[in-house]
Every structure is written in structure tokens, then in C-alpha cells.
Scaffold this motif. Sequence first.
Motif, PDB file in Angstrom:
ATOM      1  N   THR A 602      61.978   3.503 -11.986  1.00  0.00           N
ATOM      2  CA  THR A 602      62.502   2.140 -11.919  1.00  0.00           C
ATOM      3  C   THR A 602      61.708   1.264 -10.944  1.00  0.00           C
ATOM      4  O   THR A 602      61.254   0.172 -11.323  1.00  0.00           O
ATOM      5  CB  THR A 602      63.986   2.162 -11.529  1.00  0.00           C
ATOM      6  N   PRO A 603      61.496   1.687  -9.670  1.00  0.00           N
ATOM      7  CA  PRO A 603      60.700   0.828  -8.785  1.00  0.00           C
ATOM      8  C   PRO A 603      59.247   0.715  -9.234  1.00  0.00           C
ATOM      9  O   PRO A 603      58.629  -0.345  -9.074  1.00  0.00           O
ATOM     10  CB  PRO A 603      60.824   1.507  -7.421  1.00  0.00           C
ATOM     11  N   ALA A 604      58.693   1.779  -9.803  1.00  0.00           N
ATOM     12  CA  ALA A 604      57.300   1.720 -10.250  1.00  0.00           C
ATOM     13  C   ALA A 604      57.144   0.678 -11.359  1.00  0.00           C
ATOM     14  O   ALA A 604      56.236  -0.163 -11.320  1.00  0.00           O
ATOM     15  CB  ALA A 604      56.848   3.092 -10.733  1.00  0.00           C
ATOM     16  N   ALA A 605      58.027   0.727 -12.354  1.00  0.00           N
ATOM     17  CA  ALA A 605      57.937  -0.235 -13.458  1.00  0.00           C
ATOM     18  C   ALA A 605      58.131  -1.658 -12.964  1.00  0.00           C
ATOM     19  O   ALA A 605      57.466  -2.594 -13.432  1.00  0.00           O
ATOM     20  CB  ALA A 605      58.974   0.102 -14.523  1.00  0.00           C
ATOM     21  N   GLY A 606      59.028  -1.862 -12.015  1.00  0.00           N
ATOM     22  CA  GLY A 606      59.264  -3.197 -11.487  1.00  0.00           C
ATOM     23  C   GLY A 606      58.077  -3.745 -10.732  1.00  0.00           C
ATOM     24  O   GLY A 606      57.684  -4.911 -10.919  1.00  0.00           O
ATOM     25  N   VAL A 607      57.461  -2.934  -9.882  1.00  0.00           N
ATOM     26  CA  VAL A 607      56.318  -3.396  -9.086  1.00  0.00           C
ATOM     27  C   VAL A 607      55.126  -3.685 -10.000  1.00  0.00           C
ATOM     28  O   VAL A 607      54.416  -4.683  -9.815  1.00  0.00           O
ATOM     29  CB  VAL A 607      55.965  -2.350  -8.018  1.00  0.00           C
ATOM     30  N   LEU A 608      54.893  -2.840 -10.986  1.00  0.00           N
ATOM     31  CA  LEU A 608      53.790  -3.096 -11.903  1.00  0.00           C
ATOM     32  C   LEU A 608      54.017  -4.388 -12.688  1.00  0.00           C
ATOM     33  O   LEU A 608      53.081  -5.159 -12.919  1.00  0.00           O
ATOM     34  CB  LEU A 608      53.625  -1.909 -12.854  1.00  0.00           C
ATOM     35  N   ALA A 609      55.259  -4.631 -13.106  1.00  0.00           N
ATOM     36  CA  ALA A 609      55.553  -5.876 -13.832  1.00  0.00           C
ATOM     37  C   ALA A 609      55.345  -7.095 -12.948  1.00  0.00           C
ATOM     38  O   ALA A 609      54.832  -8.121 -13.401  1.00  0.00           O
ATOM     39  CB  ALA A 609      56.983  -5.840 -14.368  1.00  0.00           C
ATOM     40  N   LEU A 610      55.749  -7.006 -11.683  1.00  0.00           N
ATOM     41  CA  LEU A 610      55.550  -8.130 -10.760  1.00  0.00           C
ATOM     42  C   LEU A 610      54.071  -8.464 -10.596  1.00  0.00           C
ATOM     43  O   LEU A 610      53.710  -9.612 -10.320  1.00  0.00           O
ATOM     44  CB  LEU A 610      56.154  -7.809  -9.392  1.00  0.00           C
ATOM     45  N   ASN A 611      53.216  -7.452 -10.765  1.00  0.00           N
ATOM     46  CA  ASN A 611      51.777  -7.664 -10.637  1.00  0.00           C
ATOM     47  C   ASN A 611      51.104  -7.878 -11.992  1.00  0.00           C
ATOM     48  O   ASN A 611      49.889  -7.724 -12.116  1.00  0.00           O
ATOM     49  CB  ASN A 611      51.146  -6.476  -9.914  1.00  0.00           C
ATOM     50  N   SER A 612      51.920  -8.242 -12.983  1.00  0.00           N
ATOM     51  CA  SER A 612      51.421  -8.594 -14.319  1.00  0.00           C
ATOM     52  C   SER A 612      50.635  -7.474 -14.975  1.00  0.00           C
ATOM     53  O   SER A 612      49.637  -7.708 -15.679  1.00  0.00           O
ATOM     54  CB  SER A 612      50.563  -9.868 -14.253  1.00  0.00           C
TER      55      SER A 612
END
Length: 776
Positions: A602-612
Motif C-alpha cells: 500500500t505505501p509503495a504503490a502510493g509513493v510511486l503514484a505520487l511520483n507519477s
Amino acid sequence: MGLREAASRLLEGRHGRLGAAALRAALVDLYEFWLGRAATAAGADAGDPRVALVAVGGLGRRELVPFADLDLVLLHNGHRGVGELAEALWYPLWDAGVGLDHAVRTPGEALSVAAEDLRTALGLLDVRHIAGDPELASRLAGSAREQWRRTARKRLPELAGAARERWERTGEVAQSAEPDLKHGRGGLRDLALLDSLSVAQLVDRPGEEVRAARALLLDVRTELRRELRRGRDVLAAADAGPVAAELGFADRFALARALSGAGRTVAYALDLALRSTVDTPRLFGRRPVRTPLDDGVVLHGEQVALARDAVPAKEPALLLRVAASSARSGKPIAQGTLRTLAAAAPELRTPWPKPARDALTELLGAGEGLVDAVEALDRSGLWARLFPEWGAVRDLPPREPTHAWTVDRHLVRACVEAAGLAGTVSRPDLLLLAALLHDIGKGRGTDHSELGAAIAAQVAHRIGLSEVDAGRVSAVVRHHLLLPHTATRRDIAEPATVHRVATTLDGDVVVLELLHALAIADARATGPGVWTGWKAGLLGELVSRCTADMRGTPPAQEPIEPAHRELIAEAVRSGLGQVRITAEGEVATVLLAVPAAAELLTPAAGVLALNSLEVHAASLGAHDGGRIGVFTASPKFGSLPDQTLLREQFARAVAGGRALAAQLAAKERDYGAAASTAVPRALWFDDEADGADTVVLELRAPDRLGLLHRVAGALREAGAEVRWAKAVTLGGTVVDSFAIAPGSGLPDGEWRGRVERAALLAAAGAPVVRDRPRPE
């Protein structure tokens, strides 16, 4: 009432909505009235022989569409005050927000410019008097046409070259998912070229079919601009529905099919016109050279024709030899030859003789020349004789947003791509036939792969293939999506996944290699950006593993890589999330490690999405007190993020110090993403992942920022343990696949219901409900 307000009233239909043709006529009348009154006020009186206002372009042809620019010429015979008169005309138009292409010239100056500038020469063919001296306008119109008739043949190479350059930029109207109605090949600009050739008396006037195509193109362009309230000529899929409704079509797909037919009609008519005027050299009494190409086929000048001793009525395979010769040479089939074949060529009876099969393979393997050869046969009714099944997909628009072509053009393009892969398979003849037929079952309201397999078997038997080869072609059509779907939606490192594919194909290595080549050709023929290095790597690895499984030598399980062990050790030692990025081209491998007790996906997917970063695949594993995620991702735009920054963000997210959901929501608002009305769907697949208790959940939902983060969090809260994840984006839709195992002792049906509801709610954008499953 001002010009802008009057035009707006016509568009809005305040006194009754006008049809497309009536709207164009009303706009012409409005602008003519306004311009006539403005010209009179400025001093361009009808009795003054020194000045005339004329229109060219859409207003000149009486084909004025909404929000079109006006093309005007102020003619004069030495009028001293013509500059002031012009300003009195142009400024009110600019003030009214009307786009204007204008010129002030004497008739002699206009003809001189036309002699040097092709665009001006073609424009003057549409000269029409608006105000001032009608005789002055008439003299220019007559002189411009006469000059064009005298010089047209010499200027045809320039005209044809400019048209082909334009087609390279804009593509085709026919068989295109989002056609350019004006500039595309087969569009309104090409109709103007046909008109110019007719004015030059080089070709006959367009026939009824071309006139009907013109009416449809104009009506669609009119309604598109009325719908959008701006000047636009590319019919996007999102705008096609309202346009179709206004024009009385059942839906946008029915409109697209009609437009494709219209574009093909115009393009083919212009091809014939250019072939007879530009591409056929004038030999001044000499006979064209006849060069043999095949048995009964010659190159007559620049066209493929029948040899003098050919007897079409006695040679069933002659039609295919003619088409194959045209495709190989890149030269068009002569119209007389097409007419002769249509009248005299006998039907190929079942089963086809071997020479006919061989000629078909030559035709399908000819490369780029296949496109024009099939078009010529199709326009002549000859292609339908060979493949009666073609009618169901002719001009059929695609339903998938990633497809750039209609289904029939996609099938032909797939053959072109397959021809370049013929050397990679043991049976190129079967590959080419499967490429031609792999989507032949579309448009019938049923599973196109299953229906296509049945049709492919019929075709294979009709052309004389053996039972074994017919079965292989049918199997390739039936399973043509198996490899790309498995590679992009399942974990291909799992033996269960590999064995399932091998079993589905009955262990036939020939079918496997044909499917591999077809998957590549299919993707390349779909549209730009569909075939990527990442997909090529996944597909190649899957095929390699399946080949080993079929031969009874499955690959050994690979141990955890040293780089993974090192990152896990660092995460365990520091108690923080750790990140490492490696890149190959546009695709990056992002390793993210956490201590065993911390949440990872969950945190990995969120951080990657925030960085486009768009995640394509994620596999999760554990080792020595820690956990690691291997993410395959690529930037949606720009470059990869800085590794140090990514590590800091991930560490904070793992520790709970970063409000990822709120930040993702804010970023989504900043991007102004439109909310989709599509309803997410969830599908369950058993026995498609390793582990007795592991199942695959496939979620199909509208793409949105942070979707994987939201769904991963929802699955965790619902008590599901995610072991790997895959994501593939298809236009505006994403397919996320999760291999999950239950994290509680709930009954299977109840547990699946809880997980599915959580995933669907998260995909729909609802807040994640943190109702942890009850304990055993």
C-alpha cells in the motif's frame, strides 16, 4: 443584431434546430448578407467597376461550416482608396471574432500569385461574387479556371506530392479510430483535389457515391463543430456519440462505420484520378513496356495487368497471382484488369488447389504492398469472393480505445507485421493466415475468439489445409490473447501459471511459437505505443518457460538475488523502508524493502503514484526478517524520480508519517481528471497462482491516480494477503490482477465477498472501510 449573435442563434436553434445542410446554407446566407451590407457601407457599390469582394474556400463553395475562417479577396482595378475600403471591411470581422484569411489584389496580381502558389491556384477555382462589380469577379473566376486548365498537368506532381505529405501527417479518414475529416486521406481536402482535376478536364466529375461521401463528411464536420462550439475537424471517440445522434445513427460505432466507407470511397476515387494523371507517364505514341511478373501477369507501364495470353475463366488462381504481384511490386492493379477478373474469374472451389494456396501465402507475406492490393480487391468485390466472412468486419470500428484502425484494416496491418516475423516461425504460412483471421469473429455480440476459431477452421478447410494445420490455425485464433494477457496480468515466474498455458495449448510447440509471433504482430498493428520493450521481455520469458514445460524440463526455482537480500538487510537493520532504482530504457525496476512487521504494497504503490510512476507489475516476497517488493514501472511523463527523495518519502509512508490518500486526492484534483461513470468489475480465477489457498482477483476499473494504492489498502483491510500484483492500462481502463490468500478463517464464499466489495468500493473512489475481519 451583431454577426456573432446572429450566428450563435443559428447554432442554438432558437427558432427551430436546423439540420446540418440547412445550417450550412443559413450560415452562407447570413455571412453573404452581412458582408454585402458591410461592403456597401464601405463604398464597394455594385455599380462601381473598380472593386469587387469575392469569397473562396468554404464560403465560395457554399459549404460554410460553423466556426470556419472566411477566405476573402478584395479585387480592384487601380482603386486608389482600396486600402481604406479593405480596412473598413476587415476590422468589423476581426471585432466580431471571425477568423479571416484576406487579400487585396488586382485580377492580374491574383493570377500571378496563383501561377506560383498551388494553394492559391486551387482556391481561385471556387471564386464567387459577394459584393461590388460582378463582372470583375466573373472575369477573375473565368481566367483562373482557364489558367488552371492550361497549367494543371504540369503542376500535378506538386499537387500529388503535397497531398501525400499531408496524408503522412494526418493519417486516413477510412479505417481510423479518430479521423481528421478535413485533412485526412479521403477527407474534404481530397474532395477539393478531385474537383480541381475535374475542372482541369483531366477526370470525369465525381459520381453519386463520391457525392454521398461528401455530404456525410460535411454533415459530420458541421455537427462536430456545433457540438463543441469551436473549430475542430478531428472526430474524437468522446465526441462521436452526440454527433451520431444528431445525424440519426444508432450509435457512434454505426457513424464510424459509415465514415470509414465514405473515406474509402473518396481515397479510392482520388487514387484512380492521380494514377491516370500523375502516375502514368505520357509516352507520346510509344507503347508502355510489358514486363513479366508471374504466370499470366505483367507490369504494363506502371500498373499490374493480365498478360495477353492469360485466360481468367480457366485459371482460378490467376486473381491471387495478380494481387500478389501487385503487393510485391508496390504497383497498382489496372482498372481494366480488375473489371476483367470481376467478370470472368471463376470461383475457387473447396478445397483450393495448391497453386492458389501458394499465391495466397505470397500475397499475405508481401509486406506493405498488401494494404493497397487488398483495398483494390475489396473495392472491386473480389476480396469478398475469396473471403465472404470479411463483410462482417469491413469498416467495423474498434471497441477498444487502444486500437487505431477499423477491424478490417487492423487485420491487414497484422499481416504486414507478421510478414516481417515469418523467419522466426517454422510455419510462416499458418502465421500469415492466423494474422488475417485472428479478429474475424468481432462485431457479432459474442466471444470473438471462440467464434473466430470456428470461422478460421472453416476458412482453413476451404483453402485446402490438412486437418492438423486447420486445427493449428483455429487454435491460434482461439488463443491469440492468451500469451499477452498472461504475461501482463499473471506472475509468469509461478510454475502453475506456466503449466496452465502449456496445457491449454496441448503441449504444441508450433502453436506456441505461432502465438508468440502473432502477439507481436497484433500489438504492433494495434496502434502507437502498444508494443513496448517491457511487454516484449515478459512475453519472451513466458514463451521460454512454456517451451521448457512442454518439453518436460521446467526451469529451476531461482534463489533470491543478492541485491534483494542486501536491501532487505538494510531495511531490517535501520527499521525503515528502503528503495533502490535501476532503469533500462523507459522501464525501471524499483526495489522497496521493509521490516517484516511493516506494510509494503500500500505505501509503495502510493509513493510511486505520487511520483507519477505507472506500475506494471509487483511481486512481493519475504527473507530474513524483512519483506521486499519488486516493482516494474515507467514514468507517465518526464524522467524517473530521484532515488534519495523516493527513499525518504517511502520511509515516512511506511512509518505512517505521510498522508498518502489525501495527497493523491489533491494531485488528482490538480490534474483535473474527469470522473468516469464506468462501473468497476471483479473476476475470480482459481488455479492460476501457486499455492493451494491462493486465488487471482482481477479488477477492471476506470484508470485513476493512485488506484493500486487504494485497492491494495482495501484488500489489506479486508484480510487479504497480496503475494503479487500486475497492472495493465488499456486506454482509460486498467486491469489490476492480485494473487491473494485469505488472512482469516472465514468461509471461502464470505471471505471472497468481503474482499470483492472492498476492492470495488476502492476502485469506485469510496473511502476504505476499515472493518478488519473477525478472528478465527
